[in-house]
Design an enzyme around this catalytic site. Structure first.
Site, PDB file in Angstrom:
ATOM      1  CD  GLU A 190      -3.020  -1.138   2.231  1.00 43.23           C
ATOM      2  OE1 GLU A 190      -3.011  -0.209   3.060  1.00 43.23           O
ATOM      3  OE2 GLU A 190      -3.885  -2.028   2.240  1.00 43.23           O
ATOM      4  CD  GLU A 219      -4.047  -5.768   3.547  1.00 38.19           C
ATOM      5  OE1 GLU A 219      -4.858  -4.896   3.943  1.00 38.19           O
ATOM      6  OE2 GLU A 219      -2.822  -5.660   3.674  1.00 38.19           O
TER       7      GLU A 219
HETATM    8  O1  IFM Z   1      -4.890  -3.207   8.850  1.00 40.28           O
HETATM    9  C1  IFM Z   1      -4.714  -2.644   7.597  1.00 40.28           C
HETATM   10  C2  IFM Z   1      -3.515  -3.259   6.892  1.00 40.28           C
HETATM   11  O2  IFM Z   1      -2.353  -3.123   7.636  1.00 40.28           O
HETATM   12  C3  IFM Z   1      -3.309  -2.611   5.544  1.00 40.28           C
HETATM   13  N1  IFM Z   1      -4.516  -2.601   4.776  1.00 40.28           N
HETATM   14  C4  IFM Z   1      -5.723  -2.134   5.396  1.00 40.28           C
HETATM   15  C5  IFM Z   1      -5.927  -2.839   6.723  1.00 40.28           C
HETATM   16  C6  IFM Z   1      -7.218  -2.343   7.396  1.00 40.28           C
HETATM   17  O3  IFM Z   1      -7.141  -0.978   7.648  1.00 40.28           O
END
Ligand code: IFM
Length: 456
Positions: free
Chosen positions: A173, A367
């Site tokens: 990210e 994710e």
């Molecule tokens: O917890 C985070 C993760 O570390 C990165 N992506 C989003 C998740 C939820 O906010």
């Protein structure tokens, strides 16, 4: 954006046979920095300075450093085939002297072997936000030296683990690393400085390029053919028909979604954002673009929600931001983070990546998940909203596959309730509940649903 209707998934077998299901975590969020010999990171100092809820930090977190075998068993018992985790840079290079910490490498060695012994694919992320404090003290991601250090760190990790990994992501990210942390100030180092943000927006991509290059040149890395980056994307919808709101939403889409993907896949930055950010980029940034856009083998997409964007009337870049409704507890259309549940956005991005950037590139949903107001009743957590969230988003993935996107896997965020950055321990994203007093793990209804689904 056109609304896309999602179909209902009936069973696992609706998805291609080679489609993988996994779950994901990250080092700082679960390991506990007090275990082993872990150096300080900028999240420790950010928390101490009040950047997180109740000054909470990752000192103990889920004590995964000690309980990793139990946690791997939970993945295996659920029937998941893959696990995405990250390495803590300060565990590998705890101090500025630069010598590798054997204890840190040995921990990840155990985890990788433990995964393989359980028949679970190890998917490793090199940087999920725990920047060593000694690098933060020298400017962190605003200083290009950090990208060289990231290359050295990459080499140390891959030298030790690179013969047994299924895939490697360089950065998790980059939008959060750069914009959220240096312009919006919500994450470490907590800056609200456009000039710092511009540098970080470029340097984090340069770090990706250097890391990729380093791995490609290492003979011992058998994972060499499965290297990528993980981008997060969020649907940016104008809050009204006002042309100013439409323009602000376009810029938001550029900063959040197109900046990183354009750079990685086309070696350019989107013109509408570059026009405003170029004065803040490092000198001679153009020279780095060939390295940044060297081919990757797969792309990770982290997807959670959409936002409605409103012009802020300032006339200044970035012109606006999200308008968020009052949060209503237990509103089924929103999560406890007050994020809208919008599965159609996942189909939208998966097909957009396929069409705009990289036809045929394997895409992994690296994710996806939600935080909810989970309560234990009689030893059970009936997180029905999370079950519905997982169902609708897996359906959305299936829709994208039917539209031609090469989606190859889905990782639920997260295995465990954990340290949710600025929100501390209040926001629970896990499919497994963690009692942070006792470290007892309790699989939630969503874990049981996933297990049934994977067996179906
Ligand atoms: O917890 C985070 C993760 O570390 C990165 N992506 C989003 C998740 C939820 O906010």
């Amino acid at each position: 954006m056109t609304e896309i209707k999602t179909r209902n998934i009936i069973s696992r077998s609706d998805l291609p046979a080679d489609f993988i299901f996994g779950t994901a975590t990250s080092s700082y969020q679960i390991e506990g920095t007090r275990f082993g010999t872990c150096g300080a990171s900028h999240w420790d100092s950010f928390a101490k300075a009040g950047g997180t809820a109740n000054f909470e930090d990752g000192e103990t977190a889920c004590a995964h450093y000690e309980k990793w075998e139990d946690d791997l068993n939970l993945i295996q018992d659920c029937g998941l085939q893959a696990y995405r985790f990250s390495v803590a840079w300060p565990r590998i290079f705890p101090n500025a002297a630069g010598s590798v910490n054997e204890q840190g490498l040995a921990f990840y060695d155990r985890v990788v072997d433990g995964l393989l012994a359980r028949g679970i694919e190890p998917h490793l992320t090199l940087y999920h936000w725990d920047l060593p404090q000694y690098l933060a003290d020298n400017g962190g991601w605003t200083n290009q030296d950090t990208t060289q250090h990231f290359g050295d760190y990459t080499e140390a990790v891959m030298h030790r683990l690179g013969d047994r990994l299924k895939s490697v992501a360089t950065i998790n990210e980059p939008w959060c690393v750069a914009w959220l942390s240096h312009y919006l100030g919500h994450h470490a180092p907590g800056l609200t400085d456009l000039s710092a943000a511009g540098k970080a927006m470029h340097n984090i991509l340069l770090a990706h390029g250097r890391s990729l290059d380093r791995m490609r040149s290492m003979q011992s890395v058998t994972t060499d053919s499965n290297l990528g980056i993980v981008l997060n994307m969020e649907v940016s919808t104008p809050s009204s028909d006002d042309p100013k709101d439409i323009a602000a939403a376009q810029i938001q889409d550029g900063i959040y979604n197109r900046w990183f993907a354009d750079a990685v896949f086309t070696g350019t930055y989107p013109a509408d954002v570059l026009e405003h950010l170029e004065p803040h980029l490092p000198a001679n940034w153009q020279d780095d673009m060939p390295l940044i856009s060297k081919p990757i083998d797969w792309l990770g997409l982290n997807y959670y929600t959409r936002n409605f964007i409103k012009d802020d009337g300032s006339g200044q870049f970035p012109f606006g931001g999200p308008v968020v409704p009052e949060s209503a507890e237990k509103d089924p259309t929103r999560t406890s983070m007050n994020w809208e549940v919008f599965p159609e956005g996942l189909t939208y991005f998966l097909t957009r990546i396929e069409e705009r950037y990289a036809p045929n590139i394997p895409i992994i949903v690296s994710e996806n998940g939600m935080a909810s107001f989970d309560e234990i009743t009689d030893g059970k957590i009936d997180d029905v909203q999370r079950v519905a969230y997982l169902q609708s988003h897996i359906s959305a993935v299936n829709d994208a596959i039917h539209k031609g996107a090469h989606v190859k896997g889905y990782f639920a965020w997260s295995l465990l309730d954990n340290f949710e950055w600025a929100f501390g321990y209040d926001q629970r994203f896990g499919i497994v509940h963690v009692d942070f007093e006792t470290q007892v793990r309790t699989p939630k209804a969503s874990w049981h649903w996933l297990r049934n689904f994977l067996g179906s």
